[in-house]
Design an enzyme around this catalytic site. Structure first.
Site, PDB file in Angstrom:
ATOM      1  N   GLY A   8       1.135  -1.612  -0.114  1.00 16.45           N
ATOM      2  CA  GLY A   8       0.028  -0.443  -0.070  1.00 16.45           C
ATOM      3  C   GLY A   8       0.881   1.399   0.181  1.00 16.45           C
ATOM      4  CG  ASP A  66       7.184  -6.334   6.804  1.00 14.58           C
ATOM      5  OD1 ASP A  66       6.745  -4.622   6.774  1.00 14.58           O
ATOM      6  OD2 ASP A  66       7.862  -5.943   8.059  1.00 14.58           O
ATOM      7  CG  ASP A 144      14.745   7.966   3.700  1.00 16.51           C
ATOM      8  OD1 ASP A 144      15.569   6.571   4.074  1.00 16.51           O
ATOM      9  OD2 ASP A 144      14.081   7.871   2.522  1.00 16.51           O
TER      10      ASP A 144
HETATM   11  P1  ITT Z   1       3.098  -2.032   2.972  1.00 17.23           P
HETATM   12  O1  ITT Z   1       3.221  -3.134   4.637  1.00 17.23           O
HETATM   13  O2  ITT Z   1       2.159  -1.810   2.437  1.00 17.23           O
HETATM   14  O3  ITT Z   1       4.855  -2.742   2.359  1.00 17.23           O
HETATM   15  P2  ITT Z   1       4.249  -0.017   4.929  1.00 17.23           P
HETATM   16  O4  ITT Z   1       4.377   1.512   4.468  1.00 17.23           O
HETATM   17  O5  ITT Z   1       3.737   0.196   5.834  1.00 17.23           O
HETATM   18  O6  ITT Z   1       3.983  -0.747   3.332  1.00 17.23           O
HETATM   19  P3  ITT Z   1       6.292  -1.893   6.545  1.00 17.23           P
HETATM   20  O7  ITT Z   1       5.267  -2.757   6.894  1.00 17.23           O
HETATM   21  O8  ITT Z   1       7.560  -2.865   5.344  1.00 17.23           O
HETATM   22  O9  ITT Z   1       5.448  -1.155   5.275  1.00 17.23           O
HETATM   23  O10 ITT Z   1       7.003  -0.760   6.949  1.00 17.23           O
HETATM   24  C1  ITT Z   1       8.143   0.035   6.368  1.00 17.23           C
HETATM   25  C2  ITT Z   1       8.562   1.417   8.011  1.00 17.23           C
HETATM   26  O11 ITT Z   1       9.578   1.447   7.919  1.00 17.23           O
HETATM   27  C3  ITT Z   1       7.911   2.110   6.582  1.00 17.23           C
HETATM   28  O12 ITT Z   1       6.399   2.526   6.976  1.00 17.23           O
HETATM   29  C4  ITT Z   1       9.150   3.436   7.161  1.00 17.23           C
HETATM   30  O13 ITT Z   1       8.816   3.767   8.728  1.00 17.23           O
HETATM   31  C5  ITT Z   1      10.277   2.848   7.308  1.00 17.23           C
HETATM   32  N1  ITT Z   1      11.250   2.658   5.997  1.00 17.23           N
HETATM   33  C6  ITT Z   1      11.365   1.178   5.661  1.00 17.23           C
HETATM   34  N2  ITT Z   1      12.037   1.802   4.621  1.00 17.23           N
HETATM   35  C7  ITT Z   1      12.467   2.666   4.399  1.00 17.23           C
HETATM   36  C8  ITT Z   1      13.445   3.558   3.582  1.00 17.23           C
HETATM   37  O14 ITT Z   1      13.567   3.279   2.537  1.00 17.23           O
HETATM   38  N3  ITT Z   1      13.201   4.903   4.194  1.00 17.23           N
HETATM   39  C9  ITT Z   1      12.757   5.389   4.629  1.00 17.23           C
HETATM   40  N4  ITT Z   1      12.194   4.359   5.943  1.00 17.23           N
HETATM   41  C10 ITT Z   1      11.774   3.428   5.473  1.00 17.23           C
END
Ligand code: ITT
Length: 185
Positions: A8, A66, A144
């Site tokens: 999402g 994730d 970020d």
């Molecule tokens: P989906 O589950 O729908 O894929 P989400 O944003 O909820 O989307 P996650 O549960 O995997 O995804 O949560 C990942 C969180 O970790 C994301 O919302 C950021 O807060 C942090 N995060 C992950 N990768 C990141 C990145 O490249 N840069 C900054 N923050 C990041």
């Protein structure tokens, strides 16, 4: 290579497309994502991939991802809860790290890809760094603006999307995925 990403989060879609330029990546056609109940990144990524698999054409690869940020001075928090631990996760991270000596942290990403025959591939990528004391930069998303990778002096939000497409935890995991799907390529 055609794949459907079960997320999402529009930023993830943009980053997968930049990191895998030869691929045709679309979103899974679903908005009803199941809750993330896993206790590991791989369980949550698999949950997203399996949900995507169940609502997608049989011939497509489906990808669940994730990820999170783990601060060492906070015993690895927020980790799996990165998306959900506060309305403004960056503000909470800065608050909790105030007065904590160890500001080192890492981003972690796990991808689960499920192929047309139900075959599963799991890959991971990490990016080591530290949490800055204030926000800078406006590219990327999430944490970020305060995450400075090791060897850099700027935040990921300043380094930008093109930098992320090569060096991020997500880019590293996608490289591993490509290597496994196309072993000779
Ligand atoms: P989906 O589950 O729908 O894929 P989400 O944003 O909820 O989307 P996650 O549960 O995997 O995804 O949560 C990942 C969180 O970790 C994301 O919302 C950021 O807060 C942090 N995060 C992950 N990768 C990141 C990145 O490249 N840069 C900054 N923050 C990041």
């Amino acid at each position: 290579m055609r794949a459907l990403l079960s997320t999402g989060n529009q930023h993830k879609l943009d980053e997968f497309r930049r990191a895998l330029p030869g691929w045709e990546i679309e979103l899974v056609k679903s908005t009803a994502y199941p809750p993330e109940t896993g206790t590991t990144y791989v369980e949550n990524a698999r949950g997203k991939a399996e949900h995507g698999r169940s609502v997608s054409p049989e011939d497509a690869w489906v990808i669940g991802e994730d990820s999170g940020i783990e601060a060492r001075g906070l015993d690895g928090r927020p980790g799996l809860a990165s998306a959900r631990w506060a309305d403004d996760g960056v503000a909470r991270l800065l608050e909790e790290l105030a007065g904590v000596g160890d500001r080192s942290a890492r981003y972690a990403c796990t991808i689960v890809a499920i192929g047309p025959e139900g075959q599963e591939i799991v890959v991971e990528g990490t990016l080591e760094g530290a949490v800055a004391t204030e926000r800078s930069g406006d590219e990327g998303f999430g944490y970020d603006p305060v995450f400075v990778p090791d060897g850099e002096t700027r935040t990921v939000a300043e380094l930008g999307d093109a930098w992320k497409a090569i060096h991020s935890h997500r880019a590293r995991a996608t490289k591993a995925l490509t290597a496994l799907i196309f072993p000779t390529g």
